[in-house]
Design a protein around this motif. Structure first.
Motif, PDB file in Angstrom:
ATOM      1  N   LEU A 125     -12.605 -10.341  -5.030  1.00 41.91           N
ATOM      2  CA  LEU A 125     -12.323  -9.033  -4.441  1.00 41.91           C
ATOM      3  C   LEU A 125     -13.208  -8.793  -3.231  1.00 41.91           C
ATOM      4  CD1 LEU A 125     -12.097  -6.754  -7.619  1.00 41.91           C
ATOM      5  CD2 LEU A 125     -10.236  -7.346  -6.077  1.00 41.91           C
ATOM      6  N   VAL A 126     -12.644  -8.165  -2.234  1.00 42.17           N
ATOM      7  CA  VAL A 126     -13.411  -7.760  -1.055  1.00 42.17           C
ATOM      8  C   VAL A 126     -13.972  -6.379  -1.352  1.00 42.17           C
ATOM      9  CG1 VAL A 126     -13.273  -7.172   1.391  1.00 42.17           C
ATOM     10  CG2 VAL A 126     -11.989  -9.132   0.503  1.00 42.17           C
TER      11      VAL A 126
ATOM     12  N   GLN B 144      -6.324   0.923   7.120  1.00 38.20           N
ATOM     13  CA  GLN B 144      -6.965   0.011   6.168  1.00 38.20           C
ATOM     14  C   GLN B 144      -7.363  -1.296   6.854  1.00 38.20           C
ATOM     15  OE1 GLN B 144      -5.036   1.168   1.913  1.00 38.20           O
ATOM     16  NE2 GLN B 144      -3.615   0.338   3.395  1.00 38.20           N
ATOM     17  N   ALA B 145      -6.513  -1.791   7.730  1.00 38.91           N
ATOM     18  CA  ALA B 145      -6.841  -3.011   8.480  1.00 38.91           C
ATOM     19  C   ALA B 145      -8.052  -2.769   9.379  1.00 38.91           C
ATOM     20  CB  ALA B 145      -5.636  -3.461   9.306  1.00 38.91           C
ATOM     21  N   ASP B 146      -8.107  -1.603  10.006  1.00 41.94           N
ATOM     22  CA  ASP B 146      -9.256  -1.265  10.855  1.00 41.94           C
ATOM     23  C   ASP B 146     -10.550  -1.226  10.059  1.00 41.94           C
ATOM     24  OD1 ASP B 146      -7.587  -1.083  13.053  1.00 41.94           O
ATOM     25  OD2 ASP B 146      -7.572   1.109  13.097  1.00 41.94           O
TER      26      ASP B 146
ATOM     27  N   LYS C 224     -12.790   5.912   0.029  1.00 41.83           N
ATOM     28  CA  LYS C 224     -13.500   5.885  -1.260  1.00 41.83           C
ATOM     29  C   LYS C 224     -12.828   4.902  -2.221  1.00 41.83           C
ATOM     30  CE  LYS C 224     -15.303   9.078  -4.806  1.00 41.83           C
ATOM     31  NZ  LYS C 224     -15.675   8.027  -5.684  1.00 41.83           N
ATOM     32  N   LYS C 225     -11.507   4.902  -2.246  1.00 41.50           N
ATOM     33  CA  LYS C 225     -10.770   3.969  -3.123  1.00 41.50           C
ATOM     34  C   LYS C 225     -11.045   2.523  -2.708  1.00 41.50           C
ATOM     35  CE  LYS C 225      -6.136   3.156  -4.926  1.00 41.50           C
ATOM     36  NZ  LYS C 225      -5.867   3.964  -6.101  1.00 41.50           N
ATOM     37  N   MET C 226     -11.060   2.275  -1.410  1.00 43.19           N
ATOM     38  CA  MET C 226     -11.342   0.924  -0.925  1.00 43.19           C
ATOM     39  C   MET C 226     -12.757   0.500  -1.307  1.00 43.19           C
ATOM     40  SD  MET C 226      -9.490   0.957   2.813  1.00 43.19           S
ATOM     41  CE  MET C 226      -9.748  -0.802   3.160  1.00 43.19           C
ATOM     42  N   ARG C 227     -13.706   1.407  -1.168  1.00 44.64           N
ATOM     43  CA  ARG C 227     -15.100   1.077  -1.459  1.00 44.64           C
ATOM     44  C   ARG C 227     -15.371   0.974  -2.958  1.00 44.64           C
ATOM     45  NH1 ARG C 227     -19.140   5.623  -0.112  1.00 44.64           N
ATOM     46  NH2 ARG C 227     -18.309   6.396  -2.073  1.00 44.64           N
ATOM     47  N   ASP C 228     -14.976   1.999  -3.699  1.00 46.87           N
ATOM     48  CA  ASP C 228     -15.366   2.096  -5.109  1.00 46.87           C
ATOM     49  C   ASP C 228     -14.462   1.312  -6.055  1.00 46.87           C
ATOM     50  OD1 ASP C 228     -17.273   3.766  -4.051  1.00 46.87           O
ATOM     51  OD2 ASP C 228     -16.496   5.587  -4.975  1.00 46.87           O
TER      52      ASP C 228
ATOM     53  N   PHE D 241      -6.496  -1.112  -2.092  1.00 52.20           N
ATOM     54  CA  PHE D 241      -5.806  -0.427  -1.018  1.00 52.20           C
ATOM     55  C   PHE D 241      -5.168   0.844  -1.572  1.00 52.20           C
ATOM     56  CE2 PHE D 241      -5.585  -4.859   0.648  1.00 52.20           C
ATOM     57  CZ  PHE D 241      -6.272  -4.634   1.831  1.00 52.20           C
ATOM     58  N   LEU D 242      -4.691   1.682  -0.708  1.00 57.52           N
ATOM     59  CA  LEU D 242      -4.100   2.946  -1.127  1.00 57.52           C
ATOM     60  C   LEU D 242      -2.889   2.737  -2.035  1.00 57.52           C
ATOM     61  CD1 LEU D 242      -4.726   5.912  -0.746  1.00 57.52           C
ATOM     62  CD2 LEU D 242      -3.261   5.922   1.261  1.00 57.52           C
ATOM     63  N   ASN D 243      -2.169   1.625  -1.860  1.00 56.31           N
ATOM     64  CA  ASN D 243      -0.996   1.353  -2.700  1.00 56.31           C
ATOM     65  C   ASN D 243      -1.359   0.792  -4.074  1.00 56.31           C
ATOM     66  OD1 ASN D 243      -1.738  -1.272  -2.156  1.00 56.31           O
ATOM     67  ND2 ASN D 243       0.216  -1.881  -1.270  1.00 56.31           N
ATOM     68  N   GLY D 244      -2.675   0.570  -4.335  1.00 56.18           N
ATOM     69  CA  GLY D 244      -3.122   0.074  -5.620  1.00 56.18           C
ATOM     70  C   GLY D 244      -3.403  -1.417  -5.659  1.00 56.18           C
ATOM     71  N   ASP D 245      -2.969  -2.158  -4.633  1.00 56.30           N
ATOM     72  CA  ASP D 245      -3.255  -3.594  -4.586  1.00 56.30           C
ATOM     73  C   ASP D 245      -4.754  -3.823  -4.425  1.00 56.30           C
ATOM     74  OD1 ASP D 245      -0.557  -4.088  -4.722  1.00 56.30           O
ATOM     75  OD2 ASP D 245      -0.360  -4.783  -2.645  1.00 56.30           O
ATOM     76  N   GLU D 246      -5.263  -4.864  -5.105  1.00 52.15           N
ATOM     77  CA  GLU D 246      -6.662  -5.228  -4.939  1.00 52.15           C
ATOM     78  C   GLU D 246      -6.895  -5.806  -3.552  1.00 52.15           C
ATOM     79  OE1 GLU D 246      -7.116  -7.932  -8.265  1.00 52.15           O
ATOM     80  OE2 GLU D 246      -7.985  -6.310  -9.477  1.00 52.15           O
ATOM     81  N   ILE D 247      -8.089  -5.568  -3.015  1.00 50.35           N
ATOM     82  CA  ILE D 247      -8.439  -6.098  -1.696  1.00 50.35           C
ATOM     83  C   ILE D 247      -8.957  -7.516  -1.875  1.00 50.35           C
ATOM     84  CG2 ILE D 247      -9.833  -5.778   0.379  1.00 50.35           C
ATOM     85  CD1 ILE D 247     -10.049  -2.799  -0.372  1.00 50.35           C
TER      86      ILE D 247
END
Length: 167
Positions: free
Chosen positions: A92-93, A24-26, A70-74, A78-84
Motif C-alpha cells: 500500500l502507498v 488524487q493523482a496530484d 484524510k481517507k488517502m492518508r489514514d 482512494f475516494l472510490n474505496g480502492d487501495e492505493i
C-alpha cells in the motif's frame, strides 16, 4: 526544488479546475516529489479571473477535498474505496500528508463561516489558515464563535504522528 533546500512547501489544491481523479493523482505526484503539506481550497469562481468564460469543475468542495485527503492518508484508499497501490502485488502507498484548510472570517454571513470551519475540522483538517487579519474586532468575534463550539481545541494546533510531526 524547495524540499532539497530543507524548506517544506505548502501545496495549494483547488477544486475549481480538477475532478477527484486529477486531485488524487496530484496528491500522489506531490508526495512522490517530497511535498507533504497540502492546503485544500474550493477556489474562486472563474468569473473573477481572466478567463470568465471557462467552465469550472467543482467535483468536490474544500470540505470534501479535506475528507478525501484524510481517507488517502489514514485509510490508504482512494475516494472510490480502492487501495492505493502501484500494482495489485505491491505494498500500500501511504501518503503521509499534513492537511490544511482555509477559513475566511471576513466574509458574510459570519455564522456560515464558523459552520464551514467546523465541517472542515470534522472532515480531518490538521491546521487552519485564515486570510490576513486586518479587522481585529471581526476576527475576535469569529474566534469567539469558534471557541464556543470548541473548535480552537480540535484542529488549530498540529497533531503528532503525521507529516508535519511535532517534537
Amino acid at each position: 526544488m524547495l524540499v532539497e533546500l530543507g524548506i517544506e512547501p505548502v501545496m495549494q489544491m483547488v477544486c475549481r479546475d480538477r475532478n477527484r481523479i486529477a486531485l488524487q493523482a496530484d496528491v500522489l505526484g506531490a508526495y512522490a516529489l517530497g511535498i507533504k503539506n497540502i492546503l485544500a481550497l474550493t477556489g474562486d469562481h472563474q468569473k473573477f479571473g481572466n478567463h470568465p468564460d471557462a467552465k469550472g469543475v467543482f467535483d468536490l468542495d474544500s470540505i470534501n477535498l479535506v475528507a478525501m485527503l484524510k481517507k488517502m492518508r489514514d485509510e490508504k484508499k482512494f475516494l472510490n474505496g480502492d487501495e492505493i497501490r502501484n500494482s495489485k502485488k505491491s505494498p500500500l502507498v501511504e501518503p503521509k500528508i499534513f492537511i490544511g484548510a482555509a477559513a475566511n472570517p471576513f466574509a458574510d454571513p459570519l455564522d456560515f463561516r464558523v459552520i464551514r470551519l467546523e465541517k472542515k475540522i470534522a472532515a480531518g483538517a490538521d491546521y487552519i489558515q485564515t486570510q490576513p487579519v486586518f479587522d481585529f474586532p471581526r476576527f475576535e468575534k469569529f474566534m469567539q464563535m469558534a471557541r464556543e463550539r470548541g473548535l480552537d481545541k480540535k484542529s488549530l494546533y498540529p497533531r503528532r504522528g503525521h507529516a508535519g510531526e511535532v517534537g
